[in-house]
Design an enzyme around this catalytic site. Sequence first.
Site, mmCIF file in Angstrom:
data_model
loop_
_atom_site.group_PDB
_atom_site.id
_atom_site.type_symbol
_atom_site.label_atom_id
_atom_site.label_comp_id
_atom_site.label_asym_id
_atom_site.label_seq_id
_atom_site.Cartn_x
_atom_site.Cartn_y
_atom_site.Cartn_z
ATOM 1 N N GLU A 45 -3.099 -40.121 -7.586
ATOM 2 C CA GLU A 45 -2.478 -39.104 -8.426
ATOM 3 C C GLU A 45 -1.462 -38.289 -7.620
ATOM 4 O O GLU A 45 -1.741 -37.894 -6.477
ATOM 5 C CB GLU A 45 -3.597 -38.209 -8.960
ATOM 6 C CG GLU A 45 -3.210 -37.172 -9.960
ATOM 7 C CD GLU A 45 -4.435 -36.421 -10.466
ATOM 8 O OE1 GLU A 45 -4.269 -35.593 -11.376
ATOM 9 O OE2 GLU A 45 -5.551 -36.655 -9.961
ATOM 10 N N LYS A 114 -1.034 -36.978 -17.818
ATOM 11 C CA LYS A 114 -2.475 -36.736 -17.756
ATOM 12 C C LYS A 114 -2.905 -35.950 -18.989
ATOM 13 O O LYS A 114 -2.239 -34.994 -19.409
ATOM 14 C CB LYS A 114 -2.810 -35.950 -16.491
ATOM 15 C CG LYS A 114 -4.298 -35.793 -16.200
ATOM 16 C CD LYS A 114 -4.497 -35.176 -14.819
ATOM 17 C CE LYS A 114 -5.965 -35.090 -14.436
ATOM 18 N NZ LYS A 114 -6.125 -34.595 -13.042
ATOM 19 N N CYS A 168 -7.313 -39.508 -13.313
ATOM 20 C CA CYS A 168 -8.442 -38.764 -12.761
ATOM 21 C C CYS A 168 -9.393 -38.197 -13.810
ATOM 22 O O CYS A 168 -10.223 -38.907 -14.343
ATOM 23 C CB CYS A 168 -7.918 -37.654 -11.842
ATOM 24 S SG CYS A 168 -9.169 -37.074 -10.663
ATOM 25 N N ASP A 359 -40.935 -76.879 -13.491
ATOM 26 C CA ASP A 359 -41.075 -76.229 -14.785
ATOM 27 C C ASP A 359 -42.525 -75.961 -15.155
ATOM 28 O O ASP A 359 -42.884 -74.853 -15.590
ATOM 29 C CB ASP A 359 -40.417 -77.088 -15.871
ATOM 30 C CG ASP A 359 -38.916 -77.198 -15.689
ATOM 31 O OD1 ASP A 359 -38.353 -76.439 -14.882
ATOM 32 O OD2 ASP A 359 -38.299 -78.052 -16.353
ATOM 33 N N ASN A 454 -55.392 -78.189 -30.955
ATOM 34 C CA ASN A 454 -56.046 -78.119 -32.267
ATOM 35 C C ASN A 454 -57.565 -78.091 -32.136
ATOM 36 O O ASN A 454 -58.250 -77.322 -32.826
ATOM 37 C CB ASN A 454 -55.650 -79.314 -33.118
ATOM 38 C CG ASN A 454 -54.183 -79.290 -33.543
ATOM 39 O OD1 ASN A 454 -53.614 -80.325 -33.848
ATOM 40 N ND2 ASN A 454 -53.565 -78.115 -33.558
#
Length: 633
Positions: A45, A114, A168, A359, A454
Amino acid sequence: MFGFYRLAAAVPVIRVADVEFNLSQMLECYREACVKQAAAVVFPELSVTGYSCGDLFFQERLLERAESAAAGFAKATAGQGTVAIFGFPLKFGEGIYNVAAVAQNGMIRGLVPKSLLPNYREFYEKRHFRSGAKVAGELVRIDRRPVPFGSDLWFDGGRGFRFAVELCEDLWGVRPPSSGLALAGARAIFNLSAGTELASKAAYRRDLVKQQSARCLAAYVLASAGVHESTSDVVFGGHALIADNGRLAAENRRFDRGNSVIYADVDFGRLGAARCSESSFNDNEPLDRVYRRVELEEAAGSPDLEFAYNPPRPFVPEGAADRRERCLEIFDIQCAGLAKRIEHTHAKTMVIGISGGLDSTLALLVAAECCKLLGRPASDIAAFTMPGFGTTGRTYNNAVKLCKLLGVTLREVDIRPACLRHFEDIGHDPAVLDTAYENVQARERTQILMDVANKSGGMVVGTGDLSEIALGWSTYNGDHMSMYAVNCSIPKTLIRFLIETTAERAEPELAAVLRDVIDTPVSPELLPAAEDGTINQKTEDLIGPYELHDFFLYHFIKYGAEPEKIRFLAEAAFEGSYPAELIDRTLATFLRRFFQQQFKRNCIPDGPKVGTISLSPRGDWRMPADASFAAWR
């Protein structure tokens, strides 16, 4: 180059109110940025004069010299493609504005004032400057040329290189101007700053930059005034930051006493893709003002990926601490998902097929932890090892050891007699090692698990991972199917690290087994073993390295990258690891299989999403099973 642009933030040495000296230092930084082929470089700035001039800003001589220096800096950009964004005080009407100049190829293309002026504690900007929040549609003459002036500007350098500027305090406000500018089309925000350094302020500034870049799905580049500003009551640190959609891409060392420039190669194409598919970006309220587009000359893309973030394992955090934290979190998500499903279904057992591979090992670890969460004994897990025609001693022994060490109920069913009977039933010669030979075994195993579930009032816990789902590397209605799939959104490259994280916390005997599982080649073990009893059927020898497939998957799904770009990124990320020919061949395999195997994904079971990429047909990925991949060949 494939949407990448090199962005830079410069912090030059300055002398307060010495315009000529400051200009010379800024030009030195600018020339460096040009050599590095940056598309744009931002300065702090009021860099032409210094931020801390105080009441000298009321001096006509300083204002005139600042404007002259700004025009001189712009002229110095002639013949260069690099955009320079720098600050100076501008007298306009009856007031003075703190502005950012955007210069390219010899001219100032726009001036942005600004908007928010800090006027508290050590700041007193309203004493000198006027807010530019409501300045729009104006023109200012600089060096006898009309220049667009206002907080309504954004800049277009072509091919997606679109940016805007704020200064800023604008970033620190409740509604930063950059939010509206991003909605207007800016994919990068440049911030010219002059933040003072206080204890812990740098960390807050860094978080602001990262958060705003994430919120705007943009790059955010900030350059703050350096240590050579006046130190009457405060010290400036020269903080420079570049963030890319929430990730810190580059940061300098504060309090440097010389000129410094930092760089990052940012993928603007990826930012655009993320805005289309990764958020509710386009559902925001309509813009409350009209923005002006300033057309620039076409910006040059990055010459290479020297400053790009292009990790070979995009699913895996690079730092050990971050990786461990990520793995622990993923493990918790998996366990929480499975625990909820077990509670909801009142399942008496969790039935898992254990092969001694990556896995099934991770799935078993998740199930064991789930039992702890639910206050149930590990014996409620029915783990089945089912040796087939390709099972090796290494995987079999690891499966058995793992089950015993975890205290689960282990059962063994040799599937070979049943498979031979099935070959006879369907008239298949077992000497023909074809797809039927392999898939009979996979389906026999799944049949056993389903029927046992099952019989015992249980639930089959699936083991397949994201990489296999993407490639369709499973047997339809075989290992493709389960009642809840705990690994379904975890890629193969990450599973090794998840198991290693468990090994780090495990007793030595269990840790040894887990690490041997990690070191075992990936294989379905459906073809007979080699003569020495080792694995003969290695998946990565058949379809290519999973590292490559996961890399392709990440860029294809998350950002919709085209094959040429994926190939380019892969060659850069895996340079020295895989030859270009292998990358090309594996990419072709990935694309072909990804399209052809969608029908398997359309009916996969439920499973927890743990990261930003999932292929569930009920959520993240919806694709017709008959889509052609001709355009992606």
